[in-house]
Scaffold this active site. Structure first.
Site, PDB file in Angstrom:
ATOM      1  N   ASP A  80      30.227 -22.320  22.628  1.00  0.00           N
ATOM      2  CA  ASP A  80      29.645 -23.540  23.191  1.00  0.00           C
ATOM      3  C   ASP A  80      29.597 -24.661  22.163  1.00  0.00           C
ATOM      4  O   ASP A  80      28.815 -24.599  21.204  1.00  0.00           O
ATOM      5  CB  ASP A  80      28.234 -23.212  23.687  1.00  0.00           C
ATOM      6  CG  ASP A  80      27.504 -24.418  24.257  1.00  0.00           C
ATOM      7  OD1 ASP A  80      28.181 -25.357  24.715  1.00  0.00           O
ATOM      8  OD2 ASP A  80      26.264 -24.417  24.241  1.00  0.00           O
ATOM      9  N   SER A  83      25.958 -26.676  21.593  1.00  0.00           N
ATOM     10  CA  SER A  83      24.780 -26.164  20.908  1.00  0.00           C
ATOM     11  C   SER A  83      25.237 -25.541  19.597  1.00  0.00           C
ATOM     12  O   SER A  83      26.436 -25.412  19.337  1.00  0.00           O
ATOM     13  CB  SER A  83      24.036 -25.143  21.776  1.00  0.00           C
ATOM     14  OG  SER A  83      24.824 -23.986  21.998  1.00  0.00           O
ATOM     15  N   ASN A  85      23.164 -22.754  17.841  1.00  0.00           N
ATOM     16  CA  ASN A  85      22.573 -21.457  17.519  1.00  0.00           C
ATOM     17  C   ASN A  85      23.364 -20.303  18.122  1.00  0.00           C
ATOM     18  O   ASN A  85      24.021 -20.460  19.157  1.00  0.00           O
ATOM     19  CB  ASN A  85      21.139 -21.378  18.041  1.00  0.00           C
ATOM     20  CG  ASN A  85      20.176 -22.198  17.211  1.00  0.00           C
ATOM     21  OD1 ASN A  85      19.936 -23.373  17.507  1.00  0.00           O
ATOM     22  ND2 ASN A  85      19.616 -21.592  16.178  1.00  0.00           N
ATOM     23  N   TRP A  87      22.644 -16.591  19.734  1.00  0.00           N
ATOM     24  CA  TRP A  87      21.585 -15.699  20.209  1.00  0.00           C
ATOM     25  C   TRP A  87      22.139 -14.691  21.202  1.00  0.00           C
ATOM     26  O   TRP A  87      23.128 -14.944  21.883  1.00  0.00           O
ATOM     27  CB  TRP A  87      20.416 -16.474  20.823  1.00  0.00           C
ATOM     28  CG  TRP A  87      20.705 -17.271  22.074  1.00  0.00           C
ATOM     29  CD1 TRP A  87      20.930 -18.610  22.161  1.00  0.00           C
ATOM     30  CD2 TRP A  87      20.764 -16.776  23.426  1.00  0.00           C
ATOM     31  NE1 TRP A  87      21.139 -18.984  23.468  1.00  0.00           N
ATOM     32  CE2 TRP A  87      21.036 -17.881  24.264  1.00  0.00           C
ATOM     33  CE3 TRP A  87      20.601 -15.514  23.998  1.00  0.00           C
ATOM     34  CZ2 TRP A  87      21.155 -17.754  25.651  1.00  0.00           C
ATOM     35  CZ3 TRP A  87      20.734 -15.389  25.380  1.00  0.00           C
ATOM     36  CH2 TRP A  87      21.007 -16.511  26.186  1.00  0.00           C
ATOM     37  N   TYR A 123      17.374 -25.475  27.055  1.00  0.00           N
ATOM     38  CA  TYR A 123      18.574 -26.037  27.650  1.00  0.00           C
ATOM     39  C   TYR A 123      18.160 -26.835  28.888  1.00  0.00           C
ATOM     40  O   TYR A 123      16.965 -26.919  29.203  1.00  0.00           O
ATOM     41  CB  TYR A 123      19.556 -24.923  28.043  1.00  0.00           C
ATOM     42  CG  TYR A 123      20.046 -24.115  26.878  1.00  0.00           C
ATOM     43  CD1 TYR A 123      21.152 -24.505  26.137  1.00  0.00           C
ATOM     44  CD2 TYR A 123      19.386 -22.938  26.499  1.00  0.00           C
ATOM     45  CE1 TYR A 123      21.603 -23.757  25.055  1.00  0.00           C
ATOM     46  CE2 TYR A 123      19.832 -22.181  25.420  1.00  0.00           C
ATOM     47  CZ  TYR A 123      20.942 -22.601  24.713  1.00  0.00           C
ATOM     48  OH  TYR A 123      21.383 -21.858  23.649  1.00  0.00           O
ATOM     49  N   ASP A 284      32.113 -30.922  25.490  1.00  0.00           N
ATOM     50  CA  ASP A 284      31.315 -29.706  25.584  1.00  0.00           C
ATOM     51  C   ASP A 284      32.053 -28.598  26.322  1.00  0.00           C
ATOM     52  O   ASP A 284      32.272 -28.678  27.527  1.00  0.00           O
ATOM     53  CB  ASP A 284      29.996 -30.032  26.288  1.00  0.00           C
ATOM     54  CG  ASP A 284      29.070 -28.841  26.390  1.00  0.00           C
ATOM     55  OD1 ASP A 284      29.323 -27.823  25.714  1.00  0.00           O
ATOM     56  OD2 ASP A 284      28.083 -28.921  27.138  1.00  0.00           O
ATOM     57  N   THR A 287      30.239 -26.449  29.584  1.00  0.00           N
ATOM     58  CA  THR A 287      30.119 -26.814  30.994  1.00  0.00           C
ATOM     59  C   THR A 287      31.488 -27.093  31.566  1.00  0.00           C
ATOM     60  O   THR A 287      32.345 -27.656  30.895  1.00  0.00           O
ATOM     61  CB  THR A 287      29.210 -28.040  31.198  1.00  0.00           C
ATOM     62  OG1 THR A 287      29.185 -28.385  32.577  1.00  0.00           O
ATOM     63  CG2 THR A 287      29.704 -29.236  30.411  1.00  0.00           C
TER      64      THR A 287
END
Length: 396
Positions: A80, A83, A85, A87, A123, A284, A287
């Site tokens: 992505d 963003s 991070n 996780w 988000y 991005d 999406t």
């Protein structure tokens, strides 16, 4: 929900090589079926005006595999660019929507190191919370020891999107400044507090350049009989000239954090739906839609003769209609998105892969998602803080 689980082979390549991470596009048929499931599950969440929030990250279509720990624990993640991070769900995730996902078990890894810093990220869909941990990460066949990531203990804020989706986590590819830790309700976020995996791949010399590029596979020739698309590829450490034609046109990042650029206009047949206050855009991969200001998207959809569904916020139009291109102009270069690119068939009705969303202040108006990136091979150059585009070659 529009996610699908895709088991992907990651190529093991030598140090300082281009890393190619195969990605597969999930079935558009499942996209539509899961879409209906999300709408039904959220039927009681409608506002008084009948509007429903459609979350942009739920539209991500492309997945790759990573592993954490020693021995390896495998997860499917969204790569992505919106963003920063990394996780995955932890074994102690208490929310019911974690069920059905593989979860990270620190006790099973000999390389695990406790961190414990609070993690809370939000988000468009809501928040997920947990804590930071440290372990060995493998991506694209390369090993990053001592990578800090988040174990999610509560994903309830992400709702049914995470429950019916089959992605296990997110690997952010935005700038380090966008990575967060801390609790917004107790001392606030701490930006840039977590070294990102891609940043560490570059800083440790595991890749030659702090550059990565996306080639997103399109539909097969026998669509719609075969709803599964061609595989795509994420290249880490450079570009693959076999995936595009012509020359790359670069545009500077206007603000590091997101991959944020300035657009000249977004229009149809000479009508510009952007304004002086909405000409910043995020490129991005998380999406699939073209996202823009709500009023602008309503006007754009009206220009296309589409109708807005009050229950979902989606724009729909008869598939028989001959619709014009959407033109996105960036640094004087026109990038066309045809109706084949921005329409998705659902029987005789086509859904427009467009979404109206208020993205906040400072002129940020648009998200150029997979509907754009499928058409244009996209290069993200972190060293020179620029993004490059070229016409992608047809999938084979």
């Amino acid at each position: 929900m529009k996610f699908t689980a895709l088991c992907l082979l990651l190529l093991s390549l030598p140090t300082s090589a281009l890393l190619r991470v195969p990605m597969k596009k999930r079935s558009d048929e499942e996209f539509l079926a899961n879409r209906r499931e999300v709408v039904a599950a959220r039927a009681n969440q409608l506002t008084d005006t009948g509007d429903v929030v459609i979350n942009n990250y739920e539209n991500a279509q492309y997945y790759g595999e990573i592993s954490l720990g020693s021995p390896a624990q495998n997860f499917e993640v969204i790569f992505d660019t919106g963003s920063a991070n990394l996780w995955v769900a932890g074994k102690d995730c208490s929310s019911t929507n974690c069920k059905g996902h593989p979860t990270y078990d620190s006790s099973a890894s000999s390389d695990y190191v406790v961190n414990g810093t609070t993690f809370d990220i939000e988000y468009g869909s809501g928040a997920c919370t947990g804590f930071l941990s440290q372990d060995t990460l493998n991506v694209g066949g390369l090993t990053l020891p001592e990578q800090i990531f988040a174990e999610i203990t509560d994903a309830s804020g992400m709702g049914v999107g995470y429950k019916v989706g089959k992605f296990d986590g997110i690997l952010g590819l935005a700038f380090d400044e966008l990575a967060v830790c801390g609790d917004p309700n107790d001392g606030g976020y701490i930006p840039g507090c977590v070294p990102t995996p891609f940043g560490r791949l570059a800083s440790t010399g595991l890749i030659d350049e702090a550059v990565f590029s996306f080639y997103l596979g399109g539909l097969t020739p026998d669509f719609p009989a075969n709803m599964t698309g061609f595989p795509g590829e994420l290249t880490l450490g450079g570009i693959d000239e076999d995936h595009y034609t012509g020359d790359l046109a670069y545009v500077p990042v206007s603000k590091a954090g997101y991959w944020q650029i300035t657009v000249d206009s977004v229009g149809i047949d000479g009508t510009d739906f952007s304004t002086a206050d909405t000409r910043e855009a995020i490129v991005d991969s998380g999406t699939s839609m073209l996202v823009g200001p709500p009023d602008a998207m309503d006007q754009l959809a009206d220009k296309l003769g589409a109708k807005k569904m009050s229950s979902t916020g989606e724009y729909v139009v008869g598939c028989h209609k001959d619709l014009p291109d959407i033109e996105v102009t960036i640094a004087g270069v026109d990038y066309s998105i045809s109706s084949d690119d921005y329409m998705l068939k659902d029987g005789p009705i086509c859904i427009l892969l467009m979404l109206g969303m208020d993205l906040g202040p400072e002129g940020l108006g648009w998200i150029l998602g997979d509907v754009f990136m499928r058409k244009y091979y996209t290069v993200f150059d972190m060293d020179q803080e620029r993004v490059g585009f070229a016409l992608a070659k047809a999938s084979e």
